[in-house]
Motif scaffolding. Structure first.
Motif, short mmCIF file in Angstrom:
data_model
loop_
_atom_site.label_atom_id
_atom_site.label_comp_id
_atom_site.label_asym_id
_atom_site.label_seq_id
_atom_site.Cartn_x
_atom_site.Cartn_y
_atom_site.Cartn_z
N GLN A 188 0.83 -1.21 0.00
CA GLN A 188 0.00 0.00 0.00
C GLN A 188 0.87 1.26 0.00
O GLN A 188 0.59 2.22 -0.73
N VAL A 189 1.91 1.25 0.82
CA VAL A 189 2.78 2.42 0.91
C VAL A 189 3.52 2.61 -0.42
O VAL A 189 3.65 3.74 -0.91
N LYS A 190 3.99 1.52 -1.04
CA LYS A 190 4.64 1.63 -2.35
C LYS A 190 3.69 2.27 -3.37
O LYS A 190 4.09 3.14 -4.14
N ASP A 208 1.11 4.20 -2.71
CA ASP A 208 0.92 5.60 -2.32
C ASP A 208 2.04 6.47 -2.86
O ASP A 208 1.81 7.57 -3.37
N LEU A 209 3.26 5.98 -2.75
CA LEU A 209 4.42 6.77 -3.16
C LEU A 209 4.53 6.92 -4.68
O LEU A 209 5.11 7.89 -5.16
N LEU A 269 1.95 7.49 -6.46
CA LEU A 269 1.01 8.57 -6.72
C LEU A 269 1.46 9.90 -6.11
O LEU A 269 1.16 10.96 -6.64
N ARG A 270 2.17 9.81 -4.97
CA ARG A 270 2.63 11.01 -4.26
C ARG A 270 4.09 10.83 -3.87
O ARG A 270 4.42 10.57 -2.71
N GLU A 321 5.89 12.25 -0.67
CA GLU A 321 5.44 11.84 0.66
C GLU A 321 6.58 11.13 1.40
O GLU A 321 7.39 10.44 0.80
N SER A 354 8.06 8.29 3.15
CA SER A 354 7.72 6.87 3.18
C SER A 354 7.75 6.30 4.60
O SER A 354 6.88 5.50 4.96
N THR A 403 4.62 7.49 6.47
CA THR A 403 3.44 6.81 5.95
C THR A 403 3.40 5.36 6.43
O THR A 403 2.35 4.87 6.85
N ARG A 419 0.46 3.80 8.82
CA ARG A 419 -0.37 2.66 8.38
C ARG A 419 -0.23 1.48 9.34
O ARG A 419 -1.21 0.81 9.65
#
Length: 82
Positions: free
Chosen positions: A26-28, A30-31, A33-34, A37, A39, A42, A46
């Motif tokens: 999920q974090v990968k 997210d990064l 897309l943003r 951010e 890491s 985040t 999470r």
């Protein structure tokens, strides 16, 4: 929809490693897309939301994995025309 039968013991509950792996993915995502951010922040957020506590060493290792783009989430999305 209602539940008319008992859930099997452990039904729907992922084991610890699977939950952590899912959060890393999920974090990968997210990064991608943003990218600006943080890491590590985040990842910590999470994991905290999921009630998962890890050692600082494990958090560092997972963050390095995220930063390195290791694993399937590092591939560009199918719609990316690169």
């Amino acid at each position: 929809m209602t539940q008319d039968e008992p859930i099997m013991d452990g039904g729907g509950a992922a084991d610890h490693d699977a939950r952590v792996a899912g959060i890393v993915e999920q974090v990968k995502a997210d990064l991608r897309l943003r990218p600006a951010e943080d890491s590590e922040r985040t990842l910590r957020d999470r994991l905290g939301d999921a009630g998962i506590v890890l050692s600082d060493d494990e958090l560092t290792r997972l963050n390095q994995e995220i930063q390195g783009g290791d694993g399937p989430a590092a591939a560009p999305p199918a719609w990316d025309a690169r």
